[in-house]
Scaffold this active site. Structure first.
Site, short mmCIF file in Angstrom:
data_model
loop_
_atom_site.label_atom_id
_atom_site.label_comp_id
_atom_site.label_asym_id
_atom_site.label_seq_id
_atom_site.Cartn_x
_atom_site.Cartn_y
_atom_site.Cartn_z
N GLU A 1 0.96 -1.59 -0.30
CA GLU A 1 -0.11 -0.14 -0.36
C GLU A 1 0.32 1.28 -0.17
O GLU A 1 0.57 2.02 0.69
CB GLU A 1 -1.21 0.08 0.99
CG GLU A 1 -2.32 -1.33 0.67
CD GLU A 1 -3.54 -1.15 1.81
OE1 GLU A 1 -3.58 0.23 2.16
OE2 GLU A 1 -3.82 -2.29 2.12
C1 LIG Z 1 2.48 -9.23 0.10
C2 LIG Z 1 2.12 -8.50 -0.26
C3 LIG Z 1 0.92 -8.18 -0.29
C4 LIG Z 1 0.56 -7.24 -1.35
N1 LIG Z 1 -0.94 -6.82 -1.77
C5 LIG Z 1 -1.17 -6.27 -2.63
C6 LIG Z 1 -2.61 -6.50 -2.86
O1 LIG Z 1 -3.67 -7.43 -2.27
N2 LIG Z 1 -3.32 -5.07 -4.38
C7 LIG Z 1 -2.21 -5.19 -4.64
O2 LIG Z 1 -2.37 -3.92 -5.93
N3 LIG Z 1 -1.03 -4.60 -4.55
C8 LIG Z 1 -0.86 -5.38 -3.53
N4 LIG Z 1 1.17 -5.68 -3.30
C9 LIG Z 1 1.99 -4.96 -3.58
C10 LIG Z 1 2.96 -3.89 -3.18
O3 LIG Z 1 1.61 -3.10 -3.11
C11 LIG Z 1 3.90 -3.62 -4.46
O4 LIG Z 1 4.95 -4.67 -4.30
C12 LIG Z 1 4.61 -2.60 -3.82
O5 LIG Z 1 3.90 -0.88 -4.47
C13 LIG Z 1 5.71 -2.24 -4.06
O6 LIG Z 1 6.01 -1.99 -5.69
P1 LIG Z 1 6.65 -3.07 -6.29
O7 LIG Z 1 7.56 -4.20 -5.49
O8 LIG Z 1 6.49 -3.18 -8.09
O9 LIG Z 1 7.99 -2.31 -5.82
P2 LIG Z 1 9.47 -0.66 -7.19
O10 LIG Z 1 7.99 -0.34 -7.25
O11 LIG Z 1 10.10 -1.10 -8.01
O12 LIG Z 1 10.27 -0.37 -6.10
C14 LIG Z 1 11.25 -1.03 -6.02
C15 LIG Z 1 12.09 -0.17 -4.69
O13 LIG Z 1 11.62 1.18 -5.14
C16 LIG Z 1 11.14 2.32 -4.75
N5 LIG Z 1 11.31 3.27 -5.64
C17 LIG Z 1 10.25 3.44 -6.34
N6 LIG Z 1 9.95 3.99 -7.11
C18 LIG Z 1 10.49 5.19 -6.30
C19 LIG Z 1 10.51 6.63 -5.93
N7 LIG Z 1 9.79 7.08 -7.56
N8 LIG Z 1 11.02 7.40 -5.66
C20 LIG Z 1 12.00 6.69 -4.02
N9 LIG Z 1 12.21 5.22 -4.19
C21 LIG Z 1 11.38 4.80 -5.73
C22 LIG Z 1 10.73 1.27 -4.54
O14 LIG Z 1 10.30 2.25 -2.24
C23 LIG Z 1 11.32 0.03 -3.45
O15 LIG Z 1 12.30 0.31 -2.22
C24 LIG Z 1 1.26 -6.86 -1.94
C25 LIG Z 1 3.18 -7.15 -1.94
C26 LIG Z 1 3.19 -8.18 -1.29
C27 LIG Z 1 4.86 -8.58 -1.15
#
Ligand SMILES: Cc1cc2nc3c(=O)[nH]c(=O)nc-3n(C[C@H](O)[C@H](O)[C@H](O)COP(=O)(O)OP(=O)(O)OC[C@H]3O[C@@H](n4cnc5c(N)ncnc54)[C@H](O)[C@@H]3O)c2cc1C
Length: 379
Positions: A363
């Protein structure tokens, strides 16, 4: 702000505490080890009204305020964050989203079942290439007149295998960028909708996380939430409230670890005295207590602002950022206070430490919360 709880809120908090101790605690280690979904526990939470806490009673909900909801989230999360995330997604994202922006027909058809726990819901925004950058939706919902044709993949979906209803965000008009995104209600069993394998996770292992695949799924037009192009705004609005639930989850994980560490420190002896008599341990407890109370005040503030109809984007982001940091730090220290016992499953704190990490990721990661906060204070 007055944070004194009403008699009703105290009773709700106690009911959640009792439920967590009596119903969630007994099987929590086994569920974590086996990645077992708390099916029976979810059914009971539905009976207690925990799955539709803020939903109007005319749709089967409990009609309570956000503060009552965070009290329940905190108490459940002290014991079992896998169960509390189900409560959070169902309440904050699915029920709230449908009740606030759905049509009367959509509410009649889905909200009652979701609020009572007859079915649970999932919120599907993240994709392999769209996490923090949620505008990069690759899932498409092409307008075919009376229906949308849905194609694509969603990642990391909580309740992915167990939900009956999925709120799916997808791109309809690429040229309109985020204004061309829609939110659709997809039912389990719709033709072309496939559930991918379950993720094998570090924490919240009882929660059911899957990828979802949509292959030419025909979603009726009447299943769109809001006006054409409202989907991205819908996702951002629901997530702003969802963060308060996750902040409360983080608060609960921290408070649960603290309660265990406090108790243990008064029982365990080293060098002829209880370890709480060693200042190094007492000071850790002092820090934990202070930080948890600060996190609690931020969470309550965000909940109160939501209840008062104020803008809670900033307070919700601050609550999630800080409470998740406190959850991580507190659980690490709780393991330390338990010594070797902290490293084994029977004492619960290692699980709480693993569970804490997710509160800094889902989230909106902590980095994304800082973007929300800095934009808000700089504008
Ligand atoms: C157990 C679990 C349950 C989940 N449940 C749901 C769900 O029910 N529904 C749903 O839609 N999603 C869900 N998610 C997804 C979750 O919301 C995403 O994993 C999260 O938003 C991060 O996206 P990403 O994994 O693609 O990481 P990325 O976006 O690839 O980020 C990787 C890293 O880069 C950083 N980063 C990215 N952009 C920037 C920026 N502009 N400035 C600084 N830092 C940045 C991030 O903070 C992170 O540290 C879930 C994830 C998990 C692991």
């Amino acid at each position: 702000m007055d944070f004194k709880l009403t008699e009703e809120q105290e009773l709700i908090k106690q009911a959640a505490r009792d439920f967590a101790q009596n119903e969630l605690l007994p099987g929590v280690i086994e569920r974590d080890e086996q990645q077992k979904f708390p099916k029976e526990e979810v059914r009971k939470m539905g009976e207690l009204g925990f799955l539709g806490m803020m939903v109007d009673p005319k749709y089967g909900g409990s009609g309570l305020d956000t503060l009552s909801y965070v009290l329940v989230m905190e108490e459940l999360s002290k014991v079992d964050a896998s169960s509390s995330v189900i409560v959070s997604v169902n309440n904050s994202l699915v029920c709230w989203g449908l009740e606030t922006y759905g049509t009367e027909e959509q509410k009649e058809k889905y909200l009652h079942k979701l609020a009572t726990g007859e079915i649970i819901g999932a919120f599907c925004l993240s994709e392999p290439e769209a996490g923090s950058d949620a505008t990069s939706q690759k899932t498409t919902a092409i307008d075919k007149g009376d229906h949308y044709l849905l194609n694509g993949t969603k990642n990391w979906i909580t309740n992915g295998g167990t939900a009956g209803v999925y709120l799916v965000i997808a791109q309809t008009d690429k040229d309109k960028k985020h204004r061309g995104i829609n939110a659709l209600i997809v039912e389990k069993g719709m033709e072309g909708f496939e559930i991918g394998p379950k993720e094998n996770k570090l924490g919240i292992r009882g929660s059911d996380t899957h990828s979802l695949l949509f292959n030419d799924v025909k979603v009726p037009k009447e299943n769109r939430i809001g006006e054409d192009g409202f989907g991205f705004k819908f996702a951002m609005k629901t997530l702003a409230g969802g963060r308060i639930g996750i902040a409360a989850q983080a608060l609960g994980i921290a408070a649960g670890a603290y309660e265990l560490a406090l108790k243990y420190s008064k029982e365990r002896k080293a060098f002829g005295t209880e370890i709480s008599n060693h200042q190094a341990i007492a000071f850790k407890l002092a820090d934990m207590h202070t930080q948890i109370q600060a996190a609690r005040l931020l969470v309550y503030q965000a909940a109160k602002e939501k209840d008062n109809g104020a803008n809670y984007d900033l307070s919700g982001a601050m609550a999630k950022l800080y409470a998740s940091q406190v959850a991580m730090e507190t659980t690490v220290e709780a393991v330390q206070i338990h010594g070797g016992n902290g490293f084994v499953k029977d004492y619960h704190v290692e699980r709480l430490m693993r569970d804490a990490k997710i509160t800094q990721i889902y989230e909106g990661t902590s980095e994304i919360q800082k973007i929300v906060i800095s934009r808000s204070i700089l504008k």
